[in-house]
Design a protein around this motif. Sequence first.
Motif, short mmCIF file in Angstrom:
data_model
loop_
_atom_site.label_atom_id
_atom_site.label_comp_id
_atom_site.label_asym_id
_atom_site.label_seq_id
_atom_site.Cartn_x
_atom_site.Cartn_y
_atom_site.Cartn_z
N THR A 158 37.26 -13.24 -25.27
CA THR A 158 37.42 -13.23 -23.82
C THR A 158 38.79 -12.71 -23.42
O THR A 158 38.93 -11.96 -22.45
CB THR A 158 37.23 -14.66 -23.26
N GLY B 216 26.01 -20.93 -23.51
CA GLY B 216 26.33 -20.79 -22.10
C GLY B 216 26.69 -22.13 -21.50
O GLY B 216 27.07 -23.07 -22.18
N ASP B 217 26.55 -22.24 -20.18
CA ASP B 217 26.87 -23.48 -19.49
C ASP B 217 25.62 -24.21 -19.05
O ASP B 217 25.60 -24.94 -18.06
CB ASP B 217 27.76 -23.21 -18.27
N SER C 289 29.16 -24.36 -24.10
CA SER C 289 29.54 -25.62 -23.48
C SER C 289 28.98 -26.78 -24.28
O SER C 289 28.15 -26.60 -25.18
CB SER C 289 29.02 -25.69 -22.04
N ALA D 17 33.25 -16.92 -14.73
CA ALA D 17 32.69 -16.27 -15.93
C ALA D 17 33.35 -14.90 -16.11
O ALA D 17 33.65 -14.21 -15.14
CB ALA D 17 31.17 -16.10 -15.79
N PRO E 30 33.48 -27.10 -21.17
CA PRO E 30 33.56 -25.77 -21.78
C PRO E 30 33.98 -25.84 -23.24
O PRO E 30 34.72 -26.73 -23.66
CB PRO E 30 34.62 -25.06 -20.94
N TYR F 284 39.49 -17.89 -15.63
CA TYR F 284 38.58 -18.11 -16.75
C TYR F 284 39.34 -18.54 -18.01
O TYR F 284 38.97 -19.50 -18.67
CB TYR F 284 37.77 -16.84 -17.02
N GLY G 241 32.43 -19.27 -23.37
CA GLY G 241 31.04 -18.94 -23.03
C GLY G 241 30.08 -20.08 -23.28
O GLY G 241 29.11 -20.24 -22.55
N ARG H 63 39.27 -22.31 -17.13
CA ARG H 63 37.86 -22.39 -17.55
C ARG H 63 36.93 -22.40 -16.34
O ARG H 63 35.91 -23.10 -16.31
CB ARG H 63 37.57 -23.65 -18.38
N THR I 38 33.53 -11.06 -16.84
CA THR I 38 32.60 -9.95 -16.65
C THR I 38 32.46 -9.12 -17.92
O THR I 38 31.45 -8.46 -18.13
CB THR I 38 33.09 -9.05 -15.50
#
Length: 422
Positions: free
Chosen positions: A243, A168-169, A106, A76, A111, A69, A104, A73, A78
């Motif tokens: 992250t 998000g994505d 995009s 996701a 990303p 991640y 997180g 990239r 956790t």
Amino acid sequence: MPWFGLAARSAWNRRYNLLLMVLAIALSTALLLGVERIRHQLRAGFSQSVSGTDLVVGARSSPMQLILYTVFRLGAATNNMGWDSVQRIARHPLVAWTIPISLGDSHRGFPVLATSQDYFRHFRHGGRQSLVLAQGLPFQGLFDAVLGAEVARRLGYRLGDSIVLSHGDATGAMAGQSRHGDKPFVVSGILAPTGTPVDRTVHIGLEAMEAIHLEWQAGVPMPGLSIPAEFVRRFDLTPKSVTGVLVGLKLRSRVFSLQREIAADAHEPLMAVLPGVALDELWEIVGIGEKGLLLMSALVVAVGLAGLVSSILAALGERRRELAILRAVGARPLDLLILLAAEGVVLMLAGTLAGCLLLSAMSLAITPWLEASLGLALPISSPRASELPLLFAIIAAGAAASLLPGWRAYRLSMIDGLTPNT
């Protein structure tokens, strides 16, 4: 030796069949070398993605997931780690620098990475190469964005262009519902190509990541709440969590000591991963597919060799009278064996050379697509030192396979050739 001239004329009369055999060998060779080059490019891409980082720290989970991640990239996270933990690590006596990373969001499938200015000062890739801005400057204003080279190229962005991020994505219809449309960003810089996931990333500041989520709670916008972009500075934009964080040490010999210390942190369950170790483990997993591809390529080469042998054996029945004539003009049985084996070796050499040229042509044609979709490049080059054993193995296998029809020709007698059975 006059029979070599006759054999050359015979080959010319069978040129279309021989051309098909050369084409089959060329395709097999191109596939085998192509897989080998892609394997090397994948290894280089994995190893060059991050350099000079001693530890990657994040919330306790799977080391592989954390690396995938934060570095690639992929997947996701956790859970996030608290900002207080980032500051404690940055203040540690052994730590030279830290790069906080928050992911997180995009932008059109790419990303978004929120980070600090230290990212441009300390992040290294390849052989400890620094990030270089091909155009513009790192983000100075709150809503400035720095684009990776591939993002700018594929989406056609230039300095000063306005872009809107998505939460998000989400893509397609969902992207329209999750866009941070009230807070657009301005492209302030474009990075030079690195051949790493950096090229496919949109970079913004950590405060900007907080600003675009002021009206969001638990991943959804709060109904009826809208904070205009010009008012976001009135709020505390200090990150609550990130992250992960990339860590560089003053003394690399103390990396295991700090790793244990972070794992035993009583404030928050954290995990510190050595990027090199995690990448080796990741490559062991990927290596299973790599070996499968090489096996498939080897099987294709074996099929090509089987086709070569079967074609020469099938032609022997039609060439029995020709071989008998060669015997009549003085060729010995051993000469026929050498002649047939030499024909197979010449075909293998021609097919191998054609395969190298075919791979170069294919590389020229598909490299733009590979770079755009997978971030890989298939270099156009002469065979490398690591590829020469493969080429020699293909030619040697072809020479060995050609001995079978040669041995068959060796055993044919002149009488059998002049009076074939019907």
